[in-house]
Design a protein around this motif. Structure first.
Motif: not given
Length: 545
Positions: A161-164, A208-210, A188-190
């Motif tokens: 997973i990447v999710a900046t 946010y967190a995604g 991953i989605r916000s």
């Protein structure tokens, strides 16, 4: 049992067959509901397939403006296709975008046409929908060509997973992960996007967190992974999330931009996001039809149940949900090779014999679904601040995945119980799974649980409990079971949650040309190879599919 069981666990094929029959019975009322209802998101997905994109200056998508205007004037129970293409063929608007802009200003008028006017609108809508489906077909053919030309990595695929929150930060992280061994990159989605009743537009940098799932973000990441695939000589798959209030629309965008996997579970949004059950099941059928056409592997979310319910006591609810997910997927046209059923390594490590119990559960799923590309999730619930213990637990998870022939292994991060993992944590996690996979080699060929031993008896017990639960669901109804907290403990009543106001029962004469095409031409054979493995080969021909 008479001793004629199949596979390494000796499962009774009659019990397996009964479980599938019960799952089909339990699913049938839900399938009928999905076939006889529509939602605002299903109708917006049609417009996206027909080429309508973009948003007003405030960020509200044109598909929302257009569907809302039709809904206010004539309703959506007949579908939006006839009113929209009637307005296009009869009015001054040269295209969908101009019609949507006029609708947003209150300057467009809609009706339900009849006679020759209805036929003209119907044919125009069919041409537009066919063009969208053709674009999805072309992207699928593109994937097939790349898999042949670039190369397809063997199972298990390593999923990371990447999710900046910033797509332009996600891209270099995804490329670096691929170079370090990741076969599947998930963006991953916000947080909270599943609760938005619209799909944001454009490249985004403020998640946010995604990172927000948008068509432009899909396109940017797909292009970057295509480049690194050519560099590495193996195709790197891209995953996102088709769940929430815009499930059908995001599925359509995924097909148009050639994503390879989508999180798409029949009950996740209900249980964990409080989205109305009726809305969810109606939306998920249409989204899965799109996935089937696009050759996209769905990932289901049974692993989430074990974050709120005990992984031992609730093991049978995972099996029941997988059987239901399988039935819904088959009905929507998905082949076995596209049904990535989920489960997880979540038993408390302090429990005696915990690893043997995990092996029983993982092997049971593998033998029940021998052709499915199973997605196995790492420990999360019992990960704490001891990073050394966490790293060891992740290694046991990787061992269980390799030993039982899982298809997709999401790598565990030793620090995820403390903070969002750093890049260095990801490198260590990839090294962990690479070591276990390479060191074990074909160890799965040697895994033969002892007849009558703990692994075998535990698997049979979970299967038996699954049958008993399915019998109760058939008696009471799946919506009632969800309302009672059967899955993941949380209670979600049929008429509660978000999004019910976007549901409409189809009227006589309902028309959706995309649905018409997908019903008549269900998804073809999966472009993804079936999940054959040493651990499942013994049962592939014997366990009913």
């Amino acid at each position: 049992m008479d001793g004629t069981g199949t596979g390494r666990l000796g499962l009774d094929p009659r019990v397996v067959e009964r479980a599938r029959r019960l799952a089909a019975r339990a699913a049938e009322p839900i399938i009928e509901m999905a076939r006889t209802h529509t939602t605002v998101s299903v109708e917006r997905a049609l417009l996206r397939l027909a080429g309508l994109s973009g948003a007003d200056p405030a960020g509200r998508p044109w598909v929302n403006h257009l569907v809302d205007a039709v809904r206010a004037q004539v309703g959506i129970e007949h579908g939006v296709a006839l009113p929209v293409w009637d307005a296009l063929t009869a009015g001054p608007h040269p295209g969908l975008r101009e019609l949507a802009e006029a609708a947003s200003r209150g300057e467009a008028r809609f009706r339900l046409p009849a006679g020759p006017d209805a036929e003209r609108a119907r044919e125009a809508a069919r041409r537009a929908a066919r063009a969208g489906i053709d674009r999805i077909d072309a992207r699928r053919a593109e994937r097939d060509r790349l898999l042949r030309d670039v190369g397809d990595p063997p199972h298990p695929w390593i999923y990371l997973i990447v999710a900046t929150g910033d797509i332009y930060e996600d891209i270099p992280q995804a490329v670096a992960a691929a170079r370090e061994g990741a076969d599947v990159v998930a963006v991953i989605r916000s947080t909270g996007q599943s609760l938005l009743d619209y799909v944001p537009e454009g490249p985004t940098r403020e998640g946010y967190a995604g990172t927000y799932a948008t068509q432009d973000n899909f396109r940017l990441m797909r292009a970057a992974l295509d480049d690194v695939s050519a560099e590495l000589g193996r195709y790197v798959r891209l995953t996102n999330y088709a769940s929430g209030l815009c499930m059908p629309e995001i599925a359509a965008l995924a097909g148009l931009e050639r994503l390879d996997m989508m999180l798409n579970d029949c009950m996740y949004g209900i249980v964990f996001r409080d989205i109305n059950p009726r809305r969810t099941f109606i939306d998920q059928r249409f989204s899965r039809q799109i996935h089937a056409r696009a050759g996209i592997v769905i990932n289901t979310g049974e692993d989430n149940y074990l974050t709120t319910a005990d992984a031992v006591d609730a093991a049978h609810t995972v099996i029941v949900s997988q059987l239901l997910n399988e039935r819904f997927a088959h009905e929507a046209g998905l082949a076995d090779g596209l049904i990535g059923l989920g489960h997880a390594f979540e038993i408390d490590p302090a429990l005696p014999e915990s690893f043997r119990l995990e092996l029983a559960h993982a092997q049971l799923v593998r033998e029940l679904f021998p052709h499915a590309p199973l997605k196995y999730m790492p420990p999360t619930r019992h990960m704490g601040g001891d990073v050394f213990a966490g790293y060891l637990l992740d290694a046991f998870f990787n061992l269980a995945g390799v030993l039982t022939g899982q298809s997709i292994i999401l790598i565990g991060m030793m620090t995820e119980g403390i903070h969002t993992p750093w890049l260095s944590d990801r490198d260590l996690a990839l090294a962990n799974v690479r070591y276990v996979r390479d060191a074990c080699g074909g160890l799965a060929e040697d895994f033969a649980p002892r007849p009558g031993g703990l692994v075998v008896e535990r698997a049979r017990r979970v299967l038996g409990e699954s049958v008993e639960l399915l019998e109760r669901i058939c008696d009471d109804g799946l919506l009632t079971a969800i309302g009672a907290g059967t899955f993941g403990v949380t209670r979600r009543p049929p008429d509660g949650g978000k999004g019910l106001d976007g549901v409409a029962e189809r009227a006589d004469g309902y028309f959706n040309p995309a649905g018409e095409i997908l019903d008549a031409e269900p998804g073809a054979v999966a472009s993804v190879p079936p999940a054959a493995s040493a651990a499942s080969a013994a049962s592939e021909q014997e366990v009913p599919a």
